[in-house]
Design an enzyme around this catalytic site. Structure first.
Site, PDB file in Angstrom:
ATOM      1  N   GLU A 194       0.825  -1.132   0.193  1.00  0.00           N
ATOM      2  CA  GLU A 194       0.184   0.001  -0.019  1.00  0.00           C
ATOM      3  C   GLU A 194       0.881   1.323   0.037  1.00  0.00           C
ATOM      4  O   GLU A 194       0.402   2.353   0.359  1.00  0.00           O
ATOM      5  CB  GLU A 194      -0.833  -0.138   1.155  1.00  0.00           C
TER       6      GLU A 194
ATOM      7  N   SER B  88      -6.656  -2.610   1.934  1.00  0.00           N
ATOM      8  CA  SER B  88      -6.962  -2.048   0.691  1.00  0.00           C
ATOM      9  C   SER B  88      -7.134  -3.096  -0.304  1.00  0.00           C
ATOM     10  O   SER B  88      -7.039  -2.931  -1.376  1.00  0.00           O
ATOM     11  CB  SER B  88      -5.578  -1.112   0.197  1.00  0.00           C
TER      12      SER B  88
ATOM     13  N   TYR C  21      -9.303   2.940  -5.253  1.00  0.00           N
ATOM     14  CA  TYR C  21      -8.262   4.043  -5.664  1.00  0.00           C
ATOM     15  C   TYR C  21      -8.191   4.536  -6.850  1.00  0.00           C
ATOM     16  O   TYR C  21      -7.678   5.557  -6.922  1.00  0.00           O
ATOM     17  CB  TYR C  21      -7.188   3.444  -4.850  1.00  0.00           C
TER      18      TYR C  21
ATOM     19  N   ARG D  87     -11.269   2.768  11.173  1.00  0.00           N
ATOM     20  CA  ARG D  87     -12.403   2.216  10.411  1.00  0.00           C
ATOM     21  C   ARG D  87     -12.722   0.904  10.419  1.00  0.00           C
ATOM     22  O   ARG D  87     -11.872   0.058  10.307  1.00  0.00           O
ATOM     23  CB  ARG D  87     -11.857   2.616   8.840  1.00  0.00           C
TER      24      ARG D  87
ATOM     25  N   ASP E 100     -15.163  -2.387   9.175  1.00  0.00           N
ATOM     26  CA  ASP E 100     -15.912  -2.777   7.816  1.00  0.00           C
ATOM     27  C   ASP E 100     -16.723  -3.956   8.377  1.00  0.00           C
ATOM     28  O   ASP E 100     -16.564  -4.940   9.064  1.00  0.00           O
ATOM     29  CB  ASP E 100     -15.062  -3.038   6.770  1.00  0.00           C
TER      30      ASP E 100
ATOM     31  N   GLU F 280     -13.296  -6.502   9.085  1.00  0.00           N
ATOM     32  CA  GLU F 280     -11.979  -6.118   9.549  1.00  0.00           C
ATOM     33  C   GLU F 280     -11.932  -4.769  10.212  1.00  0.00           C
ATOM     34  O   GLU F 280     -12.878  -3.881  10.141  1.00  0.00           O
ATOM     35  CB  GLU F 280     -11.099  -5.924   8.290  1.00  0.00           C
TER      36      GLU F 280
ATOM     37  N   ASN G 283      -9.353  -1.254  10.516  1.00  0.00           N
ATOM     38  CA  ASN G 283      -8.134  -0.495  10.054  1.00  0.00           C
ATOM     39  C   ASN G 283      -7.648   0.525  11.276  1.00  0.00           C
ATOM     40  O   ASN G 283      -8.594   1.462  11.437  1.00  0.00           O
ATOM     41  CB  ASN G 283      -8.481   0.172   8.753  1.00  0.00           C
TER      42      ASN G 283
ATOM     43  N   GLY H  59      -7.081   5.252   5.295  1.00  0.00           N
ATOM     44  CA  GLY H  59      -6.526   6.172   4.338  1.00  0.00           C
ATOM     45  C   GLY H  59      -6.819   7.722   4.321  1.00  0.00           C
ATOM     46  O   GLY H  59      -7.858   8.186   4.942  1.00  0.00           O
TER      47      GLY H  59
END
Length: 322
Positions: free
Chosen positions: A20, A145, A216, A255, A257, A274, A276, A280
């Site tokens: 990443e 990602s 992205y 974050r 999910d 998951e 994070n 980002g």
């Protein structure tokens, strides 16, 4: 009259050795620009690979913003170096970062506090068929990602995924993969800022799969912020996200999910995917989008995160039951 008060200097780190790295550089560049525009801080930037303690100590800065994504950058390795450096830094400490980067460890933490999880397990490339049935998802345990993500709808897809996993391990022998059922439904992400949930975002990729390109590169993914959800699901997922962050020991931001099942055996459930610990900060990133929805601009968001780190006085607490 000119003030002689010296501004605190923020050292923004970006790059890293993980897959990443390009996303990290985009994030770090955006963070640095926003902090410079704010005017509260002086800003220094460094694009790094791996970083020794001596190299970090030679870099200027009163507080560090490590805008790195992936196993090295947000999985506890860099955080150990930051801890030994002694300066305050944005984000979770090493223990929480290690747990959150390990998707299976995160699922175990969630199950301890009653958050529904899918029956995931480590992938063994010698298995000729999926151990969780079809359709299933094959993905790395320690990358984000959607790096290395494979959706396997049948045994032919699974065989192809295994071949690609074996090839990938020639370059990344340390990379572990996992397999879990694929849920037909929609993805919900919950940003958590300073222990409070931000508005939920429903993610609707045009291709049906929220992979690296959908995140992205392409601009056809629809992000529905604050969507109307049935059966108190908004409150439920917000509460679960905050509780999981607390269980793992996450600080500052995260974050989380989830997948909401709309058909098949997983219909009606909301399943953790998951967590994070350093989401980002690019033009496509979700925590900044959710913060903007409640009046927190990108500039305000990164300034708040730096201020939280600067004013931190207590040491990193160990995660509960880690």
């Amino acid at each position: 009259m000119t003030s002689n008060v010296q501004k605190p200097t923020v050292l923004v780190l970006m790059g890293g050795p993980d897959a990443e790295r390009p996303v990290s550089i985009d994030s770090g560049t955006a963070v640095a620009s926003a902090l410079q525009a704010n005017g509260t801080f002086s800003v220094e930037t460094r694009t790094i690979d791996r970083l020794t303690g001596e190299e970090l100590a030679a870099m200027p800065g009163d507080v560090i913003f490590p805008a790195l994504h992936g196993r090295y950058g947000e999985g506890g390795i860099l955080q150990e170096t930051l801890e030994h450096d002694g300066r305050p830094y944005v984000g979770s400490g090493p223990a929480a970062a290690r747990i959150a980067m390990d998707k299976l460890a995160t699922l175990l933490a969630a199950s301890r506090i009653g958050i529904p999880t899918l029956p995931a397990c480590i992938l063994d490339a010698r298995d000729l068929t999926s151990t969780v049935g079809y359709p299933c998802v094959v993905k790395p345990v320690h990358d984000g990602s959607s790096v290395g993500l494979h959706i396997c709808r049948d045994e032919a897809d699974y065989t192809q995924a295994i071949a690609e996993v074996i090839a990938d391990r020639l370059n990344h022998p340390e990379r572990a993969y996992m397999v879990e059922p694929h849920v037909q439904g929609y993805e919900i992400t919950v940003g958590v800022l300073d222990g409070k949930a931000l508005p939920l975002i429903c993610i609707r990729p045009a291709s049906g799969v929220y992979d690296y390109e959908a995140k992205y590169i392409r601009n056809d993914t629809v992000y529905d912020i604050g969507p109307p959800l049935e059966d108190n699901l908004t409150q439920t997922l917000s509460s679960r996200a905050v509780s999981l962050c607390r269980e793992i020991g996450v600080r500052d931001l995260a974050r989380v999910d989830f997948m909401v099942g709309t058909a098949g055996p997983w219909q009606g459930g909301a399943w953790l995917l998951e967590l994070n610990t350093m989401p980002g900060f690019t033009s496509h990133s979700l925590v900044p989008k959710a913060a903007q929805h409640v009046g927190i601009s990108f500039e305000m968001l990164v300034t708040q995160l730096v201020s939280m780190a600067l004013h931190r006085t207590n040491p990193v607490s160990s995660p509960v039951n880690a």
